[in-house]
Design a protein around this motif. Structure first.
Motif, PDB file in Angstrom:
ATOM      1  N   PHE A  70      10.972  -0.541  -0.458  1.00  0.00           N
ATOM      2  CA  PHE A  70      11.785  -1.200   0.701  1.00  0.00           C
ATOM      3  C   PHE A  70      12.884  -2.352  -0.102  1.00  0.00           C
ATOM      4  O   PHE A  70      12.853  -2.151  -1.841  1.00  0.00           O
ATOM      5  CB  PHE A  70      11.304  -2.177   1.534  1.00  0.00           C
ATOM      6  CG  PHE A  70      10.513  -3.408   0.142  1.00  0.00           C
ATOM      7  CD1 PHE A  70      10.117  -4.796   0.000  1.00  0.00           C
ATOM      8  CD2 PHE A  70       8.818  -3.442  -0.008  1.00  0.00           C
ATOM      9  CE1 PHE A  70      10.114  -5.283  -0.592  1.00  0.00           C
ATOM     10  CE2 PHE A  70       8.157  -4.027  -0.571  1.00  0.00           C
ATOM     11  CZ  PHE A  70       8.060  -4.818  -1.190  1.00  0.00           C
ATOM     12  N   ASN A  74      16.519  -6.980   2.263  1.00  0.00           N
ATOM     13  CA  ASN A  74      15.545  -6.441   4.306  1.00  0.00           C
ATOM     14  C   ASN A  74      14.579  -6.221   3.782  1.00  0.00           C
ATOM     15  O   ASN A  74      15.062  -4.756   4.814  1.00  0.00           O
ATOM     16  CB  ASN A  74      17.080  -5.729   4.404  1.00  0.00           C
ATOM     17  CG  ASN A  74      16.987  -4.877   6.127  1.00  0.00           C
ATOM     18  OD1 ASN A  74      16.056  -6.057   6.543  1.00  0.00           O
ATOM     19  ND2 ASN A  74      17.270  -4.664   6.131  1.00  0.00           N
ATOM     20  N   SER A  76      12.253  -5.747   6.110  1.00  0.00           N
ATOM     21  CA  SER A  76      11.471  -4.836   7.006  1.00  0.00           C
ATOM     22  C   SER A  76      12.848  -3.350   6.991  1.00  0.00           C
ATOM     23  O   SER A  76      11.281  -2.836   8.326  1.00  0.00           O
ATOM     24  CB  SER A  76      11.879  -5.543   8.366  1.00  0.00           C
ATOM     25  OG  SER A  76      14.033  -5.714   8.845  1.00  0.00           O
ATOM     26  N   GLU A  77      13.591  -3.262   6.680  1.00  0.00           N
ATOM     27  CA  GLU A  77      13.789  -2.023   6.215  1.00  0.00           C
ATOM     28  C   GLU A  77      12.915  -1.421   5.218  1.00  0.00           C
ATOM     29  O   GLU A  77      12.818  -1.596   3.800  1.00  0.00           O
ATOM     30  CB  GLU A  77      14.670  -1.039   5.982  1.00  0.00           C
ATOM     31  CG  GLU A  77      15.964  -1.540   6.567  1.00  0.00           C
ATOM     32  CD  GLU A  77      17.118  -1.378   6.783  1.00  0.00           C
ATOM     33  OE1 GLU A  77      17.246  -0.584   5.681  1.00  0.00           O
ATOM     34  OE2 GLU A  77      17.681  -0.999   7.473  1.00  0.00           O
ATOM     35  N   ASN A  78      11.578  -0.140   5.622  1.00  0.00           N
ATOM     36  CA  ASN A  78      11.117  -0.096   4.410  1.00  0.00           C
ATOM     37  C   ASN A  78      10.259   1.336   4.886  1.00  0.00           C
ATOM     38  O   ASN A  78       9.907   1.337   6.127  1.00  0.00           O
ATOM     39  CB  ASN A  78       9.215  -0.977   4.369  1.00  0.00           C
ATOM     40  CG  ASN A  78       8.718  -1.084   5.788  1.00  0.00           C
ATOM     41  OD1 ASN A  78       8.569  -0.704   6.762  1.00  0.00           O
ATOM     42  ND2 ASN A  78       9.032  -2.788   5.789  1.00  0.00           N
ATOM     43  N   ASN A 125      10.168   5.960   7.744  1.00  0.00           N
ATOM     44  CA  ASN A 125       9.924   4.419   8.117  1.00  0.00           C
ATOM     45  C   ASN A 125       8.839   4.912   7.943  1.00  0.00           C
ATOM     46  O   ASN A 125       7.637   5.113   8.717  1.00  0.00           O
ATOM     47  CB  ASN A 125      10.976   4.181   9.338  1.00  0.00           C
ATOM     48  CG  ASN A 125      11.918   4.521  10.050  1.00  0.00           C
ATOM     49  OD1 ASN A 125      12.799   4.024   8.742  1.00  0.00           O
ATOM     50  ND2 ASN A 125      12.408   5.143  10.377  1.00  0.00           N
ATOM     51  N   ASP A 127       6.409   2.054   9.202  1.00  0.00           N
ATOM     52  CA  ASP A 127       6.607   1.599  10.565  1.00  0.00           C
ATOM     53  C   ASP A 127       5.336   3.379  11.251  1.00  0.00           C
ATOM     54  O   ASP A 127       4.596   2.612  12.202  1.00  0.00           O
ATOM     55  CB  ASP A 127       7.078   0.984  11.432  1.00  0.00           C
ATOM     56  CG  ASP A 127       8.140   1.375  11.619  1.00  0.00           C
ATOM     57  OD1 ASP A 127       8.140   2.595  11.510  1.00  0.00           O
ATOM     58  OD2 ASP A 127       8.757   0.552  12.086  1.00  0.00           O
ATOM     59  N   ALA A 134       3.896  -1.667   7.062  1.00  0.00           N
ATOM     60  CA  ALA A 134       5.421  -1.518   7.458  1.00  0.00           C
ATOM     61  C   ALA A 134       5.254  -3.663   7.291  1.00  0.00           C
ATOM     62  O   ALA A 134       6.430  -4.178   7.213  1.00  0.00           O
ATOM     63  CB  ALA A 134       5.456  -0.963   8.651  1.00  0.00           C
ATOM     64  N   GLN A 135       4.594  -3.811   8.098  1.00  0.00           N
ATOM     65  CA  GLN A 135       4.805  -5.374   9.376  1.00  0.00           C
ATOM     66  C   GLN A 135       4.004  -6.383   7.931  1.00  0.00           C
ATOM     67  O   GLN A 135       4.902  -7.566   7.937  1.00  0.00           O
ATOM     68  CB  GLN A 135       3.730  -5.699   9.817  1.00  0.00           C
ATOM     69  CG  GLN A 135       3.354  -6.113  11.204  1.00  0.00           C
ATOM     70  CD  GLN A 135       3.077  -6.377  12.144  1.00  0.00           C
ATOM     71  OE1 GLN A 135       1.833  -5.397  12.604  1.00  0.00           O
ATOM     72  NE2 GLN A 135       2.654  -7.551  13.404  1.00  0.00           N
ATOM     73  N   ALA A 138       7.223  -6.705   5.898  1.00  0.00           N
ATOM     74  CA  ALA A 138       8.307  -7.377   6.664  1.00  0.00           C
ATOM     75  C   ALA A 138       8.328  -9.217   6.791  1.00  0.00           C
ATOM     76  O   ALA A 138       9.314 -10.041   6.305  1.00  0.00           O
ATOM     77  CB  ALA A 138       8.844  -6.486   8.223  1.00  0.00           C
ATOM     78  N   SER A 139       6.968  -9.536   6.476  1.00  0.00           N
ATOM     79  CA  SER A 139       6.983 -11.038   6.588  1.00  0.00           C
ATOM     80  C   SER A 139       6.507 -12.320   5.315  1.00  0.00           C
ATOM     81  O   SER A 139       6.988 -13.010   4.865  1.00  0.00           O
ATOM     82  CB  SER A 139       4.966 -10.891   7.568  1.00  0.00           C
ATOM     83  OG  SER A 139       4.270 -10.179   7.331  1.00  0.00           O
ATOM     84  N   GLU A 142      11.068 -11.744   0.307  1.00  0.00           N
ATOM     85  CA  GLU A 142      12.110 -12.443   1.077  1.00  0.00           C
ATOM     86  C   GLU A 142      13.281 -12.227  -0.434  1.00  0.00           C
ATOM     87  O   GLU A 142      12.705 -12.052  -1.030  1.00  0.00           O
ATOM     88  CB  GLU A 142      11.779 -13.628   1.500  1.00  0.00           C
ATOM     89  CG  GLU A 142      12.090 -15.051   0.868  1.00  0.00           C
ATOM     90  CD  GLU A 142      10.127 -14.927   0.417  1.00  0.00           C
ATOM     91  OE1 GLU A 142       9.848 -16.327  -0.002  1.00  0.00           O
ATOM     92  OE2 GLU A 142       9.184 -14.317   1.669  1.00  0.00           O
TER      93      GLU A 142
END
Length: 271
Positions: A70, A74, A76-78, A125, A127, A134-135, A138-139, A142
């Motif tokens: 990832f 960004n 959330s793009e994993n 992707n 997800d 993936a979630q 994303a969380s 950073e």
């Protein structure tokens, strides 16, 4: 108690291509928690130290593994990158910070109950394949995180995940895998992998847990052994290297190497 097969002790895949890349691009591998060493080969980071003058083409050589990766800016793009039987090139921007998890062969399907062959020779992707992971990525990530903090967050997640997994330790599959690794891929798949599996069973298990046939995996193990050995120009010129590693002749060696690496052995080892 599940006893983890010692794949790590027999196989150390290399990704050498960044060394030949721009000075402003760095790549490093770092180890997961000790309890994860039987599942995850390494975590890695590929990043620019300052923006480049132009977009960057990143080449990944065939290594027999499956990776999650990832972009830290960004998360959330994993993505997940499956087993590849040839090299892959990724066109990247002129500034990036990628983080990845490289799983030892068979371990991604063991951990996530995903058929490796469905991911082979492509990336997807994350997800679509394992939405929960993936979630989490994303969380939990950073920009600006230190390497130590990235490692801590990945370790925490995978330690928790591994604790809840019911492993399928098929001794016939791992016996065949061990033979391939001990022989550095130089063996006759039809004759030498006599671990109690029919050729059809062997293919089915290798496709599910590795992502391709035992023969293709053996080719990559053999190629990886040569990469790790870093042969000199002299040994490349002498035919001994090809025969020692089970190639018919120089042309066969060069063709297969180029398919797995993207350039000829002479160029890869710095002629």
């Amino acid at each position: 108690m599940y006893k983890n097969p010692d794949i790590r002790g027999l196989y150390m895949p290399v990704q050498p291509t960044v060394k030949q890349s721009a000075e402003r691009v760095t790549y490093q591998e770092f180890l997961p928690d000790n309890a994860l060493l039987g599942f995850i080969y390494c975590y890695w980071q590929l990043r620019t130290t300052i923006p480049l003058d132009e977009p960057f083409l990143y080449r990944v050589v065939a290594d027999g593994c499956i990776d999650i990766f990832f972009e830290l800016h960004n998360p959330s793009e994993n993505f997940v990158m499956g087993f590849c039987k040839k090299y892959t090139e990724f066109p990247l921007e002129n500034s990036f910070n990628y983080v990845g998890v490289r799983f030892l062969p068979t371990m991604f399907p063991q951990l996530f109950k995903v058929n490796a062959s469905e991911l082979s020779n492509r990336f997807e992707n994350l997800d679509v394949v394992i939405p929960g992971t993936a979630q989490f990525i994303a969380s939990a990530f950073e920009p600006g995180l230190s390497l130590a903090e990235i490692k801590r967050r990945l370790d925490d997640y995978f330690l928790h995940w591994v604790a809840g997994i019911d492993f399928n330790h098929d001794t016939r599959l791992y016996g065949a895998l061990t033979l391939i690794l001990q022989n550095f891929g130089v063996l006759n798949v039809e004759k030498d992998l006599d671990t109690g599996l029919s050729s059809r069973q062997l293919r089915r298990l290798f496709e599910y847990y590795i992502g391709d046939s035992a023969k293709t995996f053996s080719q990559i193990v053999r190629f990886q052994k040569i990469l790790r050995a870093k042969p000199s120009q002299q040994s490349l010129r002498e035919n001994k290297l090809f025969y020692d590693n089970g190639y018919y002749d120089q042309a066969h060696f060069i063709k297969e190497f180029k398919n797995l690496y993207g350039v000829t052995p002479g160029k890869a080892f710095g002629r």
